[in-house]
Design an enzyme around this catalytic site. Structure first.
Site, short mmCIF file in Angstrom:
data_model
loop_
_atom_site.label_atom_id
_atom_site.label_comp_id
_atom_site.label_asym_id
_atom_site.label_seq_id
_atom_site.Cartn_x
_atom_site.Cartn_y
_atom_site.Cartn_z
N HIS A 76 -14.04 2.41 -7.66
CA HIS A 76 -13.99 1.33 -8.65
C HIS A 76 -15.35 1.10 -9.32
O HIS A 76 -15.42 0.33 -10.28
CB HIS A 76 -13.42 0.04 -8.03
CG HIS A 76 -14.38 -0.80 -7.26
ND1 HIS A 76 -14.44 -0.80 -5.89
CD2 HIS A 76 -15.31 -1.70 -7.67
CE1 HIS A 76 -15.36 -1.65 -5.49
NE2 HIS A 76 -15.91 -2.21 -6.56
N ASP A 122 -10.60 3.97 -2.09
CA ASP A 122 -11.63 3.56 -3.06
C ASP A 122 -12.90 4.40 -2.86
O ASP A 122 -13.95 3.88 -2.51
CB ASP A 122 -11.90 2.06 -2.86
CG ASP A 122 -12.75 1.46 -3.95
OD1 ASP A 122 -13.04 2.16 -4.94
OD2 ASP A 122 -13.14 0.29 -3.80
N GLN A 213 -20.85 -8.65 -4.59
CA GLN A 213 -20.86 -7.86 -5.82
C GLN A 213 -22.16 -7.07 -5.90
O GLN A 213 -23.24 -7.60 -5.67
CB GLN A 213 -20.73 -8.72 -7.08
CG GLN A 213 -19.59 -9.74 -7.10
CD GLN A 213 -18.36 -9.37 -6.34
OE1 GLN A 213 -17.84 -8.26 -6.43
NE2 GLN A 213 -17.85 -10.31 -5.56
N GLY A 214 -22.04 -5.82 -6.21
CA GLY A 214 -23.22 -4.95 -6.28
C GLY A 214 -23.41 -4.12 -5.01
O GLY A 214 -24.19 -3.18 -5.00
N ASP A 215 -22.72 -4.51 -3.95
CA ASP A 215 -22.80 -3.74 -2.71
C ASP A 215 -21.72 -2.66 -2.64
O ASP A 215 -21.78 -1.77 -1.78
CB ASP A 215 -22.66 -4.66 -1.49
CG ASP A 215 -23.84 -5.59 -1.31
OD1 ASP A 215 -24.98 -5.13 -1.53
OD2 ASP A 215 -23.62 -6.76 -0.96
N SER A 216 -20.74 -2.74 -3.52
CA SER A 216 -19.61 -1.82 -3.45
C SER A 216 -20.03 -0.37 -3.38
O SER A 216 -20.97 0.06 -4.05
CB SER A 216 -18.72 -1.98 -4.68
OG SER A 216 -17.90 -3.08 -4.50
N1 ARG Z 1 -16.22 -5.33 -5.29
C1 ARG Z 1 -17.59 -5.68 -5.04
C2 ARG Z 1 -18.52 -4.73 -5.75
O1 ARG Z 1 -18.06 -4.07 -6.62
C3 ARG Z 1 -17.93 -5.75 -3.60
C4 ARG Z 1 -16.94 -6.51 -2.86
C5 ARG Z 1 -17.32 -6.81 -1.51
N2 ARG Z 1 -16.91 -8.16 -1.34
C6 ARG Z 1 -16.92 -8.78 -0.19
N3 ARG Z 1 -16.61 -10.03 -0.20
N4 ARG Z 1 -17.27 -8.17 0.90
O2 ARG Z 1 -19.71 -4.72 -5.56
#
Ligand code: ARG
Length: 264
Positions: A76, A122, A213-216
């Site tokens: 993603h 993913d 966000q940003g860790d994905s």
């Molecule tokens: N979707 C997020 C990203 O793109 C990371 C999601 C992780 N979220 C969480 N609550 N652990 O960086």
């Protein structure tokens, strides 16, 4: 990164106004509730930057070096033209452009089973223009039983801290494996596609820490191996909404084949 949040926000608006309210109420840290760490502890941790990112350092997603010229990240994360991405290694503070190594991306493979509907598989594997020769790589966890309630893997990333730490700086967080039953007990998570065979449910039910966000695409590490990658969650560090990770072991054969492929 932003797409997932947007998709989830969309679903919430359509399906559940109550849950949407929960998303908005609480703001939490980056890797939220984590601590600073060094790139010598996590040399294989990769910051995947993108020129379209709204942040000063262009931070976008995480990743892990799995071969000198290959990184694994989240499917993603790969919504932009390939030429807009750069992999950064060895730079805990992303503003310090003098240190670490960088490489552009020359190729990307998205897991053929990746689904934006249920968020499964993913995974993306990217080929680096310039191999990061000599940097320790991380091995994939191949044993599906490694995803066990009670073990405590560590997640690494440069993502949002919700003011629990400095931005743009590599953080780590011990994220206990809560077991699939916890995420399967959450109806919204089942609706988003949580599957015991494909995901790891990890973090804290009291909202004290989470990836964000940003860790994905970044690594969730257990016993020195890549157990899973950061995938999604409802908000970040929301009580009763732990982090959802894409589990490597069920996909290890396919991922390893792609990593080992000779690029000509
Ligand atoms: N979707 C997020 C990203 O793109 C990371 C999601 C992780 N979220 C969480 N609550 N652990 O960086």
């Amino acid at each position: 990164m932003f797409t997932r949040a947007a998709a989830i926000a969309g679903i919430l608006v359509l399906v559940s106004a109550g849950a949407a309210a929960a998303t908005m109420t609480q703001e939490h840290p980056l890797i939220i509730g984590g601590t600073l760490t060094s790139t010598s502890e996590a040399p294989w941790a990769i910051a995947l930057t993108n020129t379209t990112s709204a942040t000063a350092t262009n931070r976008w997603c995480g990743g892990a070096l799995v071969r000198a010229d290959k990184i694994i990240t989240a499917a993603h994360c790969m919504t932009k033209p390939i030429g807009t991405y750069t992999a950064v290694q060895g730079r805990a503070d992303l503003t310090d452009r003098r240190i670490g190594r960088t490489s552009r991306i020359t190729g990307s493979w998205i897991h053929p089973g990746y689904s934006r509907t249920n968020n499964r598989n993913d995974f993306a594997i990217l080929t680096l223009a310039k191999p990061m020769t000599g940097v320790p790589v991380i091995r994939l966890e191949t044993n599906p039983k490694a995803d066990r309630k009670g073990v405590v893997p560590t997640v690494y990333g440069w993502g949002d801290t919700a003011e629990t730490g400095p931005d743009d700086t590599l953080q780590k967080l011990a994220a206990p494996d809560l077991g699939d039953a916890v995420c399967l007990a959450n109806k919204e998570y089942v609706g988003y596609g949580y599957a015991a065979s494909a995901n790891v449910c990890a973090g804290y039910l009291d909202g004290t820490g989470d990836s964000c966000q940003g860790d994905s695409g970044g690594p969730l590490v257990l016993n020195g191996r890549l157990l899973a990658t950061v995938s999604w969650g409802e908000g970040c560090a929301e009580p009763n909404y732990p982090g959802v990770y894409a589990e490597i072991a069920p996909n290890a054969k396919l991922l390893q084949a792609e990593i080992s492929r000779t690029t000509l």
